[in-house]
Scaffold this motif. Structure first.
Motif, short mmCIF file in Angstrom:
data_model
loop_
_atom_site.label_atom_id
_atom_site.label_comp_id
_atom_site.label_asym_id
_atom_site.label_seq_id
_atom_site.Cartn_x
_atom_site.Cartn_y
_atom_site.Cartn_z
N ALA A 80 0.78 -1.26 0.07
CA ALA A 80 -0.06 -0.02 -0.09
C ALA A 80 0.92 1.14 0.03
O ALA A 80 0.78 2.21 -0.70
CB ALA A 80 -0.91 -0.22 1.23
N LEU A 81 1.97 1.25 0.89
CA LEU A 81 3.05 2.37 0.82
C LEU A 81 3.56 2.54 -0.68
O LEU A 81 3.68 3.58 -1.00
CB LEU A 81 3.89 2.15 2.00
N ASP A 130 2.38 1.64 -3.51
CA ASP A 130 1.55 2.10 -4.48
C ASP A 130 1.02 3.62 -4.31
O ASP A 130 1.08 4.18 -5.24
CB ASP A 130 0.10 1.37 -4.46
N ARG A 131 0.96 3.85 -3.16
CA ARG A 131 0.62 5.60 -2.64
C ARG A 131 1.73 6.12 -3.37
O ARG A 131 1.72 7.44 -3.59
CB ARG A 131 0.26 5.64 -1.06
N TRP A 132 2.95 5.95 -2.89
CA TRP A 132 4.53 6.55 -3.20
C TRP A 132 4.45 6.81 -4.92
O TRP A 132 4.45 7.64 -5.51
CB TRP A 132 5.51 5.94 -3.02
N ARG A 145 1.83 6.71 -6.86
CA ARG A 145 0.74 7.54 -7.25
C ARG A 145 1.04 8.87 -7.16
O ARG A 145 0.82 9.96 -8.04
CB ARG A 145 -0.74 7.36 -6.91
N LEU A 146 1.99 9.30 -6.08
CA LEU A 146 2.14 10.77 -5.72
C LEU A 146 3.31 11.18 -6.81
O LEU A 146 3.07 12.08 -7.36
CB LEU A 146 2.80 10.62 -4.30
N ASN A 147 4.26 10.11 -7.04
CA ASN A 147 5.17 10.59 -8.07
C ASN A 147 4.49 10.95 -9.41
O ASN A 147 5.00 11.92 -10.17
CB ASN A 147 6.14 9.31 -8.42
N LYS A 148 3.56 9.84 -9.78
CA LYS A 148 3.07 10.20 -11.27
C LYS A 148 2.39 11.68 -11.13
O LYS A 148 2.20 12.49 -12.16
CB LYS A 148 2.02 8.96 -11.31
N GLU A 149 1.52 12.09 -9.87
CA GLU A 149 1.07 13.03 -9.93
C GLU A 149 1.87 14.38 -10.27
O GLU A 149 1.61 15.34 -10.71
CB GLU A 149 0.03 13.40 -8.66
#
Length: 68
Positions: free
Chosen positions: A33-34, A36-38, A40-44
């Protein structure tokens, strides 16, 4: 590095259910989960940077095309 994670009963039950459903340990579920969230943040952040460069360059064309 070791850490302690405090969850309430509902959160712990959800984590138990998710781990069981995926056949993973609770630790592995949290690590994934960590990650995945990391990601997504980098993609944003990357998208924001690219749009900041590209949109001004094509602003005139986009304005002429009008709203979608």
């Amino acid at each position: 590095m070791a850490m302690t994670l405090r969850l309430n009963d509902e959160e712990n039950a959800r984590l138990d259910a998710l781990a069981a459903a995926e056949g993973r340990s609770k630790q592995e579920v949290l690590r994934l989960a960590l990650a995945d969230r990391w990601a997504r943040l980098n993609k944003e952040e990357q998208l924001t940077e690219v749009l900041g460069r590209v949109l001004p360059r094509y602003r005139g064309l986009l304005d002429r095309m009008g709203p979608a």
